[in-house]
Design an enzyme around this catalytic site. Structure first.
Site, PDB file in Angstrom:
ATOM      1  N   SER A  41       5.116   3.119   4.382  1.00 13.09           N
ATOM      2  CA  SER A  41       6.197   4.125   3.636  1.00 13.09           C
ATOM      3  C   SER A  41       6.899   5.007   4.275  1.00 13.09           C
ATOM      4  CB  SER A  41       5.603   4.626   2.140  1.00 13.09           C
ATOM      5  OG  SER A  41       4.857   3.877   1.173  1.00 13.09           O
TER       6      SER A  41
HETATM    7  N1  SAH Z   1       0.401   2.843   0.917  1.00 16.29           N
HETATM    8  C1  SAH Z   1       0.554   2.095   2.127  1.00 16.29           C
HETATM    9  C2  SAH Z   1       1.938   1.505   1.952  1.00 16.29           C
HETATM   10  C3  SAH Z   1       2.075   0.508   0.725  1.00 16.29           C
HETATM   11  S1  SAH Z   1       3.132  -0.903   0.932  1.00 16.29           S
HETATM   12  C4  SAH Z   1       0.390   2.790   3.127  1.00 16.29           C
HETATM   13  O1  SAH Z   1       0.472   4.072   3.435  1.00 16.29           O
HETATM   14  O2  SAH Z   1       0.538   2.199   4.385  1.00 16.29           O
HETATM   15  C5  SAH Z   1       2.463  -1.727  -0.598  1.00 16.29           C
HETATM   16  C6  SAH Z   1       1.065  -2.311  -0.690  1.00 16.29           C
HETATM   17  O3  SAH Z   1       0.896  -2.619  -1.839  1.00 16.29           O
HETATM   18  C7  SAH Z   1       1.217  -3.681   0.320  1.00 16.29           C
HETATM   19  O4  SAH Z   1       0.007  -3.596   1.140  1.00 16.29           O
HETATM   20  C8  SAH Z   1       1.044  -4.675  -0.745  1.00 16.29           C
HETATM   21  O5  SAH Z   1       0.045  -5.836  -0.416  1.00 16.29           O
HETATM   22  C9  SAH Z   1       0.276  -3.889  -2.169  1.00 16.29           C
HETATM   23  N2  SAH Z   1       0.399  -4.700  -3.345  1.00 16.29           N
HETATM   24  C10 SAH Z   1       1.252  -5.319  -3.850  1.00 16.29           C
HETATM   25  N3  SAH Z   1       0.795  -5.640  -5.087  1.00 16.29           N
HETATM   26  C11 SAH Z   1      -0.405  -5.084  -5.171  1.00 16.29           C
HETATM   27  C12 SAH Z   1      -1.407  -4.999  -6.324  1.00 16.29           C
HETATM   28  N4  SAH Z   1      -1.165  -5.755  -7.611  1.00 16.29           N
HETATM   29  N5  SAH Z   1      -2.359  -4.651  -6.328  1.00 16.29           N
HETATM   30  C13 SAH Z   1      -2.979  -3.871  -5.068  1.00 16.29           C
HETATM   31  N6  SAH Z   1      -1.878  -4.004  -4.119  1.00 16.29           N
HETATM   32  C14 SAH Z   1      -0.753  -4.302  -4.036  1.00 16.29           C
END
Ligand code: SAH
Length: 223
Positions: free
Chosen positions: A70
């Site tokens: 992010s």
């Molecule tokens: N917080 C992260 C960036 C998040 S990107 C950082 O600091 O790098 C969003 C993430 O959410 C992705 O890796 C995606 O695979 C995950 N995601 C999407 N749907 C999800 C779900 N239902 N449960 C857990 N993770 C999920």
């Protein structure tokens, strides 16, 4: 390369962005502890090697599997909204690279983080262990269900866009707790929402800012 100058510039960029969005967020500045955490966690340790040079851009960056790390300003703002202290038990949905989890670990007592994609969960686990973040525990699974064994949480942060607030997450938020979550459709405008639960258990929600996150997927990873 030590990135010291870039790191200081990033703090200035975040401060400028906070000032620019103050009317919407109701915040003139972020907690000094949050800014210190943003300074201490080295973003170059979390981005892919070929994007290392771009680590201190105040923007999201691709990290593989169609996912992103992010934007630092959003990481800082969401962390600030949670109002963590050294006793806080936090749940993060969407571990991704582990960057946001590392920021949370600077401020909280314990961080539980759920990632849906096994390869990302495993890479984040190894990265955080190598960097010495022993307060973070990562599990691979569907974050929509929360993490019942460790509930309730003082704070919940969802780092992917949800079509609506998952009921299990609301249930797992402590009275007095706060949740930051982007709500809206993927690839459309989403609202970053702050949900506060009072000591009697009633919840109140407030729109903070328009944001753009990758989607929170329903169900398990099928590759
Ligand atoms: N917080 C992260 C960036 C998040 S990107 C950082 O600091 O790098 C969003 C993430 O959410 C992705 O890796 C995606 O695979 C995950 N995601 C999407 N749907 C999800 C779900 N239902 N449960 C857990 N993770 C999920």
């Amino acid at each position: 390369m030590s990135f010291e100058r870039e790191r200081r510039q990033l703090l200035a960029d975040i401060e400028a962005e906070v000032a620019f969005t103050r009317e919407m967020t109701g915040r003139d500045h972020l907690d000094a502890k949050v800014m210190r955490a943003m300074y201490r966690v080295h973003r170059e340790d979390f981005v892919p090697d070929d994007l290392r040079h771009a680590s201190y851009r105040d923007s999201p960056l691709p990290v593989g599997y169609g996912q992103t790390i992010s934007q630092p300003y959003i990481v800082a703002l969401m962390t600030d909204l949670l109002e963590l202290d050294a006793n806080s038990i936090v749940l993060e949905i969407g571990t991704g690279t582990g960057y946001q989890a590392a920021i949370l670990a600077q401020l909280a007592n314990r961080v539980y983080s759920i990632e849906r994609i096994p390869e990302l969960a495993q890479a984040a686990r190894q990265r955080l262990a190598r960097l010495g973040y022993d307060k973070v525990e990562i599990r691979c699974g569907d974050g929509n269900l929360g993490w019942r064994e460790n509930a309730p949480f003082d704070a919940i942060i969802v780092t992917a866009a949800a079509p609506s607030i998952p009921a299990a997450l609301l249930e797992q938020l402590k009275p007095g707790g706060r949740m930051a979550i982007p709500v809206g459709l993927p690839r459309m405008h989403q609202d970053l929402m702050l949900i506060s639960r009072d000591h009697r258990g009633a919840t109140e929600s407030r729109k903070i800012l328009g944001v753009a996150f990758v989607p929170l997927i329903e169900g398990c990873w099928t590759g």
